[in-house]
Write an enzyme that holds these catalytic residues in place. Structure first.
Site, PDB file in Angstrom:
ATOM      1  N   TYR A   1      12.879  37.466 -16.045  1.00  0.00           N
ATOM      2  CA  TYR A   1      12.172  38.693 -16.428  1.00  0.00           C
ATOM      3  C   TYR A   1      12.939  39.543 -17.437  1.00  0.00           C
ATOM      4  CZ  TYR A   1       8.942  37.517 -12.722  1.00  0.00           C
ATOM      5  OH  TYR A   1       8.007  36.863 -11.953  1.00  0.00           O
TER       6      TYR A   1
ATOM      7  N   PHE B   1      15.282  30.584  -6.916  1.00  0.00           N
ATOM      8  CA  PHE B   1      13.986  30.198  -6.362  1.00  0.00           C
ATOM      9  C   PHE B   1      14.142  28.877  -5.611  1.00  0.00           C
ATOM     10  CE2 PHE B   1      12.202  32.968  -9.684  1.00  0.00           C
ATOM     11  CZ  PHE B   1      11.181  33.601  -8.984  1.00  0.00           C
TER      12      PHE B   1
ATOM     13  N   ILE C   1       6.985  32.652 -15.658  1.00  0.00           N
ATOM     14  CA  ILE C   1       8.235  32.799 -16.394  1.00  0.00           C
ATOM     15  C   ILE C   1       8.684  31.437 -16.948  1.00  0.00           C
ATOM     16  CG2 ILE C   1       9.015  34.858 -15.148  1.00  0.00           C
ATOM     17  CD1 ILE C   1      10.792  33.032 -13.437  1.00  0.00           C
TER      18      ILE C   1
ATOM     19  N   TYR D   1       7.182  28.634  -2.976  1.00  0.00           N
ATOM     20  CA  TYR D   1       8.432  29.191  -3.495  1.00  0.00           C
ATOM     21  C   TYR D   1       8.895  30.356  -2.634  1.00  0.00           C
ATOM     22  CZ  TYR D   1       5.671  33.135  -5.179  1.00  0.00           C
ATOM     23  OH  TYR D   1       4.838  34.232  -5.237  1.00  0.00           O
TER      24      TYR D   1
ATOM     25  N   PHE E   1      12.515  38.823  -2.790  1.00  0.00           N
ATOM     26  CA  PHE E   1      11.528  39.684  -3.442  1.00  0.00           C
ATOM     27  C   PHE E   1      10.113  39.125  -3.382  1.00  0.00           C
ATOM     28  CE2 PHE E   1      13.679  37.184  -6.774  1.00  0.00           C
ATOM     29  CZ  PHE E   1      12.606  36.520  -7.359  1.00  0.00           C
ATOM     30  N   ASP E   2       9.974  37.828  -3.077  1.00  0.00           N
ATOM     31  CA  ASP E   2       8.616  37.276  -2.986  1.00  0.00           C
ATOM     32  C   ASP E   2       8.681  35.893  -2.341  1.00  0.00           C
ATOM     33  OD1 ASP E   2       5.875  37.118  -3.231  1.00  0.00           O
ATOM     34  OD2 ASP E   2       5.890  36.599  -5.364  1.00  0.00           O
TER      35      ASP E   2
END
Length: 245
Positions: free
Chosen positions: A101, A118, A75, A44, A55-56
């Site tokens: 979130y 994502f 999530i 991902y 962010f990731d």
């Protein structure tokens, strides 16, 4: 990047909380979707819908992410989003904040009430293996034999570090090696062969200390006058360390 209004609603409630746009179709006859309770392996990359900032990313780390689907480990947007995918499929999931979130966000990178993008790929899924403590003695022995066989395949491929790790894990399923306890007689042969094979791997990688440690595991069970192979491997490792005592 796809707009938030594009894609197919894949939520159970059909409330628009997760929109999916397929970026790459799964191959014909691909497995999936993964059932709840299965362990999913995925890649991902997550970005904020507001400004596109990343962010990731498991892709950046070159390390796939694993989670048990449908159990709340991740999530809600992932639990329901991945439940619509097949192996090999790549997709963009646009996840509304209440499926992500929420009002709290995930500081410092994800603000409150953030819609998330994502890009995901379903690499595979398997029935989740029981934890060691959940297994019966018979299941532990079966797992130990399986891991030992995998270790031997790795050894034959000259992947000695990985083989050693497999042999050690195999031994741990045979016997927990807790202080004050002894290996059951029926399991001694499997336990000692796992450690003996690990010692052989460590000799191949010149990891002398671990070769000695592994050989000692064998000798502690078999006795120092009963297993010449383990004695030889231990002695060879000590010789290479300059310890002839």
């Amino acid at each position: 990047m796809s707009s938030e209004n594009s894609g197919v609603d894949v939520t159970v409630a059909q409330d628009g909380g997760i929109l999916k746009k397929i970026l790459q179709e799964a191959p014909p006859n691909a497995a999936g979707p993964p059932p709840n309770g299965y362990e999913v392996t995925a890649h991902y990359t997550g970005t904020l819908a507001s400004d596109g900032s990343k962010f990731d990313s498991s892709v950046d780390r070159n390390k796939p992410f694993k989670f048990t689907i449908g159990t709340g480990q991740v999530i809600r947007g992932w639990d329901e989003g991945f439940a619509s995918m097949k192996v090999g499929e790549k997709a963009l999931l646009v996840i509304r904040s209440d499926y992500g979130y929420g009002k709290n966000g995930s500081p410092p990178k994800i603000p409150a009430d953030a819609t998330l993008h994502f890009e995901v790929e379903l690499l595979g899924f398997n029935e989740k293996q029981k934890e060691k403590w959940e297994m019966s003695p018979k299941e532990k022995i079966e797992q130990s034999k399986k891991l030992k066989t995998e270790g031997t395949s790795l050894f034959m491929a000259k992947r000695f570090d990985e083989a050693a790790a497999q042999y050690e894990e195999a031994a741990s399923y045979t016997f927990d090696d807790e202080k004050g306890e002894e290996v059951p007689d029926d399991d001694k042969e499997l336990y000692t062969s796992c450690w003996s094979n690990a010692a052989m791997c460590y000799l191949k990688t010149s990891d002398w200390a671990d070769a000695i440690r592994s050989s000692d595991k064998v000798l502690d069970v078999d006795g120092y006058d009963q297993n010449t192979k383990a004695l030889y491997r231990r002695g060879l490792a000590k010789l290479n360390m300059g310890d002839l005592k």
